[in-house]
Scaffold this active site. Structure first.
Site, PDB file in Angstrom:
ATOM      1  N   GLU A   1       8.953  -2.554   6.536  1.00  0.00           N
ATOM      2  CA  GLU A   1       9.822  -1.886   5.554  1.00  0.00           C
ATOM      3  C   GLU A   1      11.295  -2.026   5.929  1.00  0.00           C
ATOM      4  OE1 GLU A   1       8.530   1.808   3.927  1.00  0.00           O
ATOM      5  OE2 GLU A   1       6.543   1.609   4.808  1.00  0.00           O
TER       6      GLU A   1
ATOM      7  N   ASN B   1       2.339   5.116   0.911  1.00  0.00           N
ATOM      8  CA  ASN B   1       2.598   5.744   2.206  1.00  0.00           C
ATOM      9  C   ASN B   1       1.306   6.297   2.777  1.00  0.00           C
ATOM     10  OD1 ASN B   1       5.322   5.226   2.230  1.00  0.00           O
ATOM     11  ND2 ASN B   1       5.783   7.082   1.059  1.00  0.00           N
ATOM     12  N   GLY B   2       1.084   6.053   4.071  1.00  0.00           N
ATOM     13  CA  GLY B   2      -0.120   6.572   4.697  1.00  0.00           C
ATOM     14  C   GLY B   2      -1.327   5.680   4.524  1.00  0.00           C
TER      15      GLY B   2
ATOM     16  N   GLY C   1       0.872  -1.170   0.000  1.00  0.00           N
ATOM     17  CA  GLY C   1       0.000   0.000   0.000  1.00  0.00           C
ATOM     18  C   GLY C   1       0.906   1.215   0.000  1.00  0.00           C
TER      19      GLY C   1
ATOM     20  N   GLY D   1      -1.736   2.918   6.036  1.00  0.00           N
ATOM     21  CA  GLY D   1      -2.038   2.253   7.300  1.00  0.00           C
ATOM     22  C   GLY D   1      -1.263   0.970   7.549  1.00  0.00           C
ATOM     23  N   LYS D   2      -0.258   0.707   6.700  1.00  0.00           N
ATOM     24  CA  LYS D   2       0.498  -0.549   6.838  1.00  0.00           C
ATOM     25  C   LYS D   2       1.205  -0.653   8.188  1.00  0.00           C
ATOM     26  CE  LYS D   2       3.062   0.457   3.652  1.00  0.00           C
ATOM     27  NZ  LYS D   2       3.533   1.405   2.781  1.00  0.00           N
ATOM     28  N   SER D   3       1.972   0.407   8.512  1.00  0.00           N
ATOM     29  CA  SER D   3       2.729   0.354   9.764  1.00  0.00           C
ATOM     30  C   SER D   3       1.816   0.422  10.971  1.00  0.00           C
ATOM     31  CB  SER D   3       3.745   1.498   9.818  1.00  0.00           C
ATOM     32  OG  SER D   3       4.725   1.286   8.840  1.00  0.00           O
TER      33      SER D   3
END
Lengths: 265, 278
Positions: free
Chosen positions: B165, B41-42, B39, B44-46
């Site tokens: 990441e 950046n932003g 997905g 919601g992965k992290s």
């Protein structure tokens, strides 16, 4: 700058290197204390020989120790000059107004000089043969009794350890930011003092910001790995006294005995 | 026992944020699976990763990990089961030396010292960093630091390893080095791997891919399903290498650029010789 901040540890496997850092720390302080017991040429000579012997044991060239004296040489000479010019006693060699050079003054001056040199040699020996990290461990271990009065010794030690660990990382970041700013036309170390101070601002601000990011990410990583603080943690690094530490302690005791025997009363 | 992670109707909003970072996210992860989460950046992965081990507390919905439902009582047990390798190699290296860093997690859990020494040696052996045990982090490459981070995690005997990441700040060699270690360990230790990534190669080795968009699961499928979207992938979040993006931007501005693929280093070399007259 790297050298300056991280101490001047010289890796080695000498007898002195292998001493427990607590022993080295305590022995250095003790030694600096007993140097003040010396008050005649026999005792000073003995301390001098003892110091040279320890330097020899460390396997580090004497040049490193002399370099330790250099930054303090003016302070030493000033103190020696005061002794020489103001202490009066014995044969008078020269005098002018209230300044006298007498035998006693010269002898005192020489003693002060030797005392300074011995103290510097000894503290240099400590930092040359002990890693900053080991010293931090030693401080933690020696301060442990303070836990009774609720001093958070373990936490303080971790703070110290992480600070030491991040010195090279921050150095790296500083170099990177400096290069980045140079590429944008900032001149470091040029112009008058105000221009130089202004040039530091575009270095400090990004460094400051990135330190906060680092701290935040580090805290997250520590938590993810189960860090909860407190005294339930076990330690990977442990300090153990060995036979050589007792020998070192005995050596210090013998030295003290001889000093008490030989000094003038 | 099938699923090692079970997420149901997970919602999360950051304090003081207007939008939900995660909206009604539900998925299961089977034991031994390799799942990639992609997905932009932003997306919601992290945030999702941090909700899985209680670094962030779910607003609503449930997270079950290794048979435990995430709550204040279980959070420390769950963290022992879930290891996260973060993005920045430097900012997760706590110890003063490699061995100290691997031991950090064990110290936190009060593992007795004899056991600790054994596990540190064993973990370093597994990631091939035994020879570096006494090194300071300043003298390691990014890939080596990430391997140390992995050693620190497997020393805690986890069931799940999350790569947040973890390879994005590494050069291609470092990336291969880290992924190679993960691939070996996954089989040896029967780990479940969740990799959050922008890297197409990293996503391609997964069994399944979750595509997150704006905090919602856009699609779950096998790599071949997902990659069938072709160029849409860019929009959906797999990263074109930075050097390629820069090259495109320069071409649009009328700078003559070679057609062939350039990595960062070669792009820099090309750019600084471009206007050099010497």
């Amino acid at each position: 700058m790297d050298k300056l901040l991280l101490g001047r540890y010289i890796p080695g496997h000498s007898w002195i290197h292998q001493l427990d850092p607590r022993t080295k720390l305590m022995a250095s302080f003790y030694y600096i204390g007993i140097v003040f017991l010396a008050n005649n040429w026999q005792t000073y000579l003995m301390m001098f020989v003892a110091t040279l012997f320890m330097i020899w044991l460390s396997g580090i060239r004497i040049g490193f120790f002399l370099r330790g004296v250099r930054p303090l040489i003016w302070l030493i000479l000033f103190t020696v000059a005061l002794q020489v010019l103001f202490v009066r006693g014995g044969m008078v060699y020269w005098h002018w107004g209230w300044l006298w050079i007498t035998k006693l003054g010269l002898i005192n001056g020489a003693f002060i000089f030797v005392r300074f040199v011995l103290i510097i040699f000894m503290s240099t020996l400590l930092t040359l043969t002990t890693q900053p990290l080991s010293l931090a461990d030693a401080v933690e271990s020696l301060l442990k009794p303070l836990r009774v009065i609720r001093v958070p010794v373990t936490e303080l030690a971790l703070v110290l350890q992480i600070a030491l660990r991040f010195v090279p990382t921050l150095m790296d970041q500083t170099t990177k930011i400096m290069n980045a700013q140079r590429a944008r036309g900032v001149d470091f170390g040029e112009g008058n003092i105000f221009q130089q101070m202004k040039a530091v601002v575009p270095l400090l601000i990004p460094l400051f910001v990135s330190s906060f990011t680092t701290a935040d990410e580090l805290a997250t990583a520590m938590e993810a790995r189960g860090y909860q603080g407190g005294d339930d943690r076990t330690k990977y690094r442990i300090l153990r006294y060995h036979q050589r530490d007792w020998i070192a302690a005995a050596g210090m005791a013998v030295l003290t005995g001889l000093l008490l025997l030989l000094r003038a009363y | 026992m099938g699923n090692v992670i079970r997420v149901q109707h997970l919602n999360y909003t950051y304090p003081e944020a207007k939008h939900q970072a995660l909206t009604d996210v539900s998925f299961d992860v089977a034991k031994g699976e390799w799942l990639a989460i992609i997905g932009h950046n932003g997306s919601g992965k992290s945030t999702l990763a941090k909700n899985l081990n209680g670094l962030l507390a779910p607003e609503s919905g449930t997270v079950e990990v290794a048979g435990m439902t995430l709550s204040e009582e279980t959070v420390w047990d769950i963290r022992a089961k879930v290891g996260i390798v973060f993005q920045n190699p430097d900012n997760q290296f706590v110890g003063a030396t490699v061995a100290d860093d691997v031991a950090f997690g064990l110290e936190n859990r009060g593992v007795p010292r004899d056991e600790m020494v054994k596990r540190v040696d064993e973990s370093l052996e597994r990631v091939g960093m035994t020879a570096f045990a006494d090194r300071e982090p300043a003298r390691l490459s990014g890939g080596q630091k990430q391997r140390v981070a992995i050693a620190g995690i497997i020393a805690q005997r986890p069931e799940i390893i999350i790569l947040d990441e973890s390879t994005s700040m590494l050069d291609p060699a470092g990336r291969q080095e880290v992924l190679g270690v993960i691939r070996e360990l996954k089989d040896e230790l029967n780990l479940t791997v969740l990799s959050i990534t922008h890297d197409i190669d990293e996503a391609a080795v997964a069994h399944r891919i979750i595509l997150l968009n704006d905090g919602k699961i856009n699609e779950i499928g096998t790599p071949s399903d997902i990659f069938a979207h072709g160029t849409d992938l860019l929009r959906l979040g797999l990263d074109v290498p930075y050097s390629e993006k820069l090259k495109d931007a320069l071409i649009q501005r009328g700078v003559a650029m070679p057609k062939a693929y350039l990595d960062n280093e070669r792009l820099v070399d090309y750019l600084w010789t471009l206007h050099s007259t010497m």
